[in-house]
Design an enzyme around this catalytic site. Sequence first.
Site: not given
Length: 313
Positions: A11, A13, A176
């Site tokens: 999804n 990429g 992150h």
Amino acid sequence: MSKVTVVGAGNVGATCANVLAFNEVADEVVMLDVKEGVSEGKAMDMMQTAQLLGFDTTIVGCTNDYAQTANSDVVVITSGIPRKPGMTREELIGVNAGIVKSVAENLLKYSPNAIIVVISNPMDTMTYLALKSLGLPKNRVIGMGGALDSSRFKYFLSQALGCNANEVEGMVIGGHGDTTMIPLARLATYKGQPVSTLLSEEKLNEVVASTMVGGATLTKLLGTSAWYAPGAAGAYVVESIIHNQKKMVPCSVMLEGEYGESDLCIGVPVILGKNGIEKIVELELNADEKAKFAASAAAVHKTNAALKEVGAL
């Protein structure tokens, strides 16, 4: 002729490749995946939208044929598996470290001068692994996370203000992750005016909290990780590099004394251009922000330590 390779046609990429093509960031976009036919099928599907959407970029799909990625200017790594129930942090890192390391090494065989953009999770640690294992200059390995987190921050700010997200400036630094990112509410602005003068402290705290759990919220709603914004954020980083835009974008990069930290990749604002990281921008943080950044860095260091535990470094 400019060329970008995206490894992983899942999804995230595929979305990244699609945005790159739609915005005509490069002349050619190559998608590579380990699953037979997936990247070829998605590339064909995207190419059949070219006339409808009016773009000229060529999209090519291939199954594990790294020769087709040759001479890429930028390579984007989205490969990896999501954490499964019962899987420890170390197990996830062990699996994804092996994937990212192998992918990066294969890419560099055919594109020795490429700039690497990492999206795979845990992103700060995978960025660190790619940089350390490949021995590249630090300007050539970049983690995407801060661009995504900052976009989410701006979205929640715009919702609170009742304005367009493009009218808001806001930045997220740090790791992150939902406990390590630091939305810099103090520096956020709407048309040049500090958001702190427009929103109550309570509302601003709500925006920060929503940003920090933004990824988890989407996972709960979707039953899987988000892909539109992560893929677009990856494409945004690539575009600034390929077009030498010199944009200031928060990205995970190797620090060597900046912000009082060293030997880790973590989100800070950088200037992105044709050389990758052109400059690390050091913001004037207040005492609270400095403390949060130090805590975030400590958490990233702890995750990085797992790379040695699993023998990845």
